[in-house]
Design a protein around this motif. Sequence first.
Motif, PDB file in Angstrom:
ATOM      1  N   PRO A  49       1.048  -0.899  -0.071  1.00 30.14           N
ATOM      2  CA  PRO A  49       0.230  -0.072  -0.395  1.00 30.14           C
ATOM      3  C   PRO A  49       0.765   1.773   0.138  1.00 30.14           C
ATOM      4  CG  PRO A  49      -0.992  -1.720   1.457  1.00 30.14           C
ATOM      5  CD  PRO A  49       0.548  -1.781   1.464  1.00 30.14           C
ATOM      6  N   ASP A  50       2.119   1.146   0.707  1.00 33.85           N
ATOM      7  CA  ASP A  50       3.074   2.274   1.104  1.00 33.85           C
ATOM      8  C   ASP A  50       3.685   2.427  -0.505  1.00 33.85           C
ATOM      9  OD1 ASP A  50       2.530   2.701   3.079  1.00 33.85           O
ATOM     10  OD2 ASP A  50       4.093   1.766   4.329  1.00 33.85           O
ATOM     11  N   ARG A  51       3.813   1.653  -1.311  1.00 36.18           N
ATOM     12  CA  ARG A  51       4.786   1.871  -2.345  1.00 36.18           C
ATOM     13  C   ARG A  51       3.828   0.755  -3.562  1.00 36.18           C
ATOM     14  NH1 ARG A  51      10.141   3.750  -2.022  1.00 36.18           N
ATOM     15  NH2 ARG A  51      10.810   1.826  -3.538  1.00 36.18           N
ATOM     16  N   PRO A  52       2.679   1.418  -4.165  1.00 37.14           N
ATOM     17  CA  PRO A  52       1.720   0.284  -5.142  1.00 37.14           C
ATOM     18  C   PRO A  52       2.530  -0.270  -6.356  1.00 37.14           C
ATOM     19  CG  PRO A  52       0.867   2.827  -4.785  1.00 37.14           C
ATOM     20  CD  PRO A  52       2.672   2.169  -3.976  1.00 37.14           C
ATOM     21  N   ALA A  53       1.959  -1.368  -6.706  1.00 32.02           N
ATOM     22  CA  ALA A  53       3.408  -0.976  -7.749  1.00 32.02           C
ATOM     23  C   ALA A  53       1.958  -1.045  -8.644  1.00 32.02           C
ATOM     24  CB  ALA A  53       2.470  -3.321  -7.923  1.00 32.02           C
ATOM     25  N   SER A  54       1.295  -0.542  -9.128  1.00 32.91           N
ATOM     26  CA  SER A  54       0.706   0.161  -9.747  1.00 32.91           C
ATOM     27  C   SER A  54       2.083   1.945 -10.753  1.00 32.91           C
ATOM     28  CB  SER A  54      -1.056   0.522  -9.816  1.00 32.91           C
ATOM     29  OG  SER A  54      -1.219   1.480  -8.623  1.00 32.91           O
ATOM     30  N   ASP A  55       2.715   1.698  -9.450  1.00 34.43           N
ATOM     31  CA  ASP A  55       3.057   3.091 -10.088  1.00 34.43           C
ATOM     32  C   ASP A  55       4.494   2.694 -11.206  1.00 34.43           C
ATOM     33  OD1 ASP A  55       2.547   4.501  -7.753  1.00 34.43           O
ATOM     34  OD2 ASP A  55       4.294   3.811  -6.211  1.00 34.43           O
ATOM     35  N   LEU A  56       4.161   1.120 -11.453  1.00 33.23           N
ATOM     36  CA  LEU A  56       5.029   0.798 -12.745  1.00 33.23           C
ATOM     37  C   LEU A  56       4.383   1.310 -13.981  1.00 33.23           C
ATOM     38  CD1 LEU A  56       6.593  -1.382 -14.390  1.00 33.23           C
ATOM     39  CD2 LEU A  56       4.866  -2.050 -14.514  1.00 33.23           C
ATOM     40  N   GLY A  57       3.067   1.914 -14.132  1.00 32.56           N
ATOM     41  CA  GLY A  57       2.538   3.444 -14.573  1.00 32.56           C
ATOM     42  C   GLY A  57       3.215   4.409 -15.367  1.00 32.56           C
ATOM     43  N   PHE A  58       3.649   4.907 -13.819  1.00 31.17           N
ATOM     44  CA  PHE A  58       3.890   6.114 -14.164  1.00 31.17           C
ATOM     45  C   PHE A  58       5.976   5.941 -14.408  1.00 31.17           C
ATOM     46  CE2 PHE A  58       1.368   7.113 -10.765  1.00 31.17           C
ATOM     47  CZ  PHE A  58       0.997   8.391 -11.111  1.00 31.17           C
TER      48      PHE A  58
END
Length: 587
Positions: A11-20
Motif C-alpha cells: 500500500p505504501d509503494r503500490p505496484a501500479s506505480d509501474l505505469g508512472f
Amino acid sequence: MFLTLTTTGTPDRPASDLGFLLHKHPDKAQEFSTSFGTAHVVYPEAGEQRCTAALLLEVDTVALVRRGRGKGRGGAPDAALAQYVNDRPYAASSLLAVALGKVFSSAMRGVCATRPERAAAPLPLRVEVPALPARGGPGLVRRLFEPLGWAVTAEPVPLDTRFPDWGDSRYVRLVLESDALTLSEALRHLYVLLPVLDGAKHYWVSADEVDKLLRAGGAWLHRHPEMRLITGRFLARRWSLTREAMERLELVRLAEADDSGVEEIDNAVAEETEEEARPTPLAVLRREAILAVLREAAAARVLDLGCGEGQLVRELLKEPRFTEIVGMDVSVRALTIASRRLRPERMGERQAARVALLQGSLAYTDKRLKGYDAAVLSEVVEHVDPPRLPALEYAVFGAARPRTVVVTTPNAEYNVRWESLPAGHVRHRDHRFEWTRGEFRAWAAAVAERHGYGVEFRPVGTEDPEVGPPTQMAVFTLAPGTPDPHRAGAHRATSPVPDPLAVPEAPTAPGSVPAPGTAAGSPGSGPAPAADPADGTARTHATAETPGAVRSAGAVPVTRVPRATTRIPRSTRIPRTPETEREAPAA
C-alpha cells in the motif's frame, strides 16, 4: 511477439506505480507505429499488490519484406524460409528490442518526473518472453543473464509435442526474476541481449550501432564475462565496429579501475597523439576541390555522373545553394547503398525533393540529363573501356551539354609515390587505364575543341615537383552563346577521338581513319564512322550484319536497349529484379 513485465508492491509503494515509471497509463490500451508494424501496450492487471505491463508487437510482414526482406546482415535461417512466412512475427528478436527502445525510451533512460525515487530504486521484477530464439541454447541464456543479477528459467520449446522424438527447437520460454535491479537496468539488458540471442538484425548495422550499444550497455557490459560475444553479435559480426566498441569499453574499464572519468583517460591518450596530424584522405580533397569549382560556377542544378555510393551527393545536400542534385550510376547495388546512406525516408519533404538517384549508363544519350548547370565525372573515365570513351564524350558534352563539366582522374605518373602499389599496376582493379598528365590534357583539349568548351586544368592533392599531383582535374566551361556544333547549320570539322593508350603503328591508307581505342589495321578495328555532310560530325548507323545495333563513333557495335530508370523517393529503394541485378557494362 509478446513480452510481459510484472512487479509487486505494498500500500505504501503500490505496484501500479509501474505505469508512472513506464510513462504508460494502466487504464488505457495504447499503440505505437513502427517501420515494421504496430506495438501495443496494455495492462492485464494493475493493482496495489501486483501490476503487469504487456508489450505486444504486430509485425507487418509485407512492410518487413519491402524494407529489408525480413532479415539483417547474416539473417537468421528462420527469417529466410519465405518472404512472408517466417518466425519474425512470433519470436523475440531485434524487432522487439527496437520496439522496447521506442515505446519505453524514457523508462530506459531512468527518467520519471512524478516518481523519481521509484525510478532510481530496485524493484521486484519478473520478465516473461514466451518465444525467444536462443542460438547456443538455454546454457547461453543463463551465461548472459545470470551475471547481471537475474534468476533465469529457460525452458526449451519442443518442435512438436506430439512427436517428442523430434527433440527441441532452438526457441526457449524465458522467465527472468530479480529484486536487485532498477527498471531502467532491466530494459537495457533486454534491449542488448534479445538480438544477441537471436544472432541477427532486421536492419543494416552501421557505425551508429556502436553508440547504441554503449548507451545501453556502457554501465555493465565492460564487466560482463561474455563481453566479446555480446559485442560481436550485437554488431552483426562486423569486426571493424566490434573492434571500435571493444576499445571504447576498455576505456570504460580503465576509468573504473582508476576511479576517474572516461574523458580523463581518453584525453590522456589524445594528448600523446595530438601533434601527429593525420593527412586528409585524397577522396576528401577531391570532393572539396569539386565543390569549390561548383561554387565558382554558381551551379544550382548538378549532375553526379557515376555517383557510386553517394559520397559526393551527400556533401552536395549539405549546401542549400545546390537546389537540385541528381546522382546516376550503372550499378543498382551502388545506388541501393547510396539510398541507404542518404536515408531519404528521414529527410523532410523539401530536402528529399532536392535529390534523385537514377540508374543509367553514359554509353547512351539520355534526355533526362539535359538542362543542368554542371556535371561531375569524379574518377569515372578510367573505368570506361577506351573504345567506349567517344560514346561517353558525346552523351555528356554533345547531348547533355551542361554549362560546366568537372572531370577528375588519377595521375598515372604519381603511382610511383604509392609505396603499397606494385610497379606497373593501376590503383584499382577495375581501372581500364590511367592517364599521364600529357595524355589527359590531350584528351581534354580535343574534347573541348570538338564540343565548343573551354578547359582549365587544376591539381588535386599535394603536387609533387617531379610527377605532379595524385589526381588531375579538368574544368570544362561552355561560354554563353556558344553554338552547338552538333546541330544542323553549325559547321565544325571534327575528327575521331584519339586514344592516348593506343600503340602507334604503321600509317593507314590515305583517307582512312582508325577507330578510337585501336591502332589502324589492328584486330578489332573497323570502318570509320560515316560523316554527316551537313556538319562533318560522326553519326551512328545500324549495321547490316547486326540488325537493330548501332555503332557509336568509333565504338564496337552494341545493341541499343531502352534502360529503365529508377528515381528513388523517400522510404523506398530500388527493387531487385532479375533485370536490374544483371551486370551492365561499366560506363
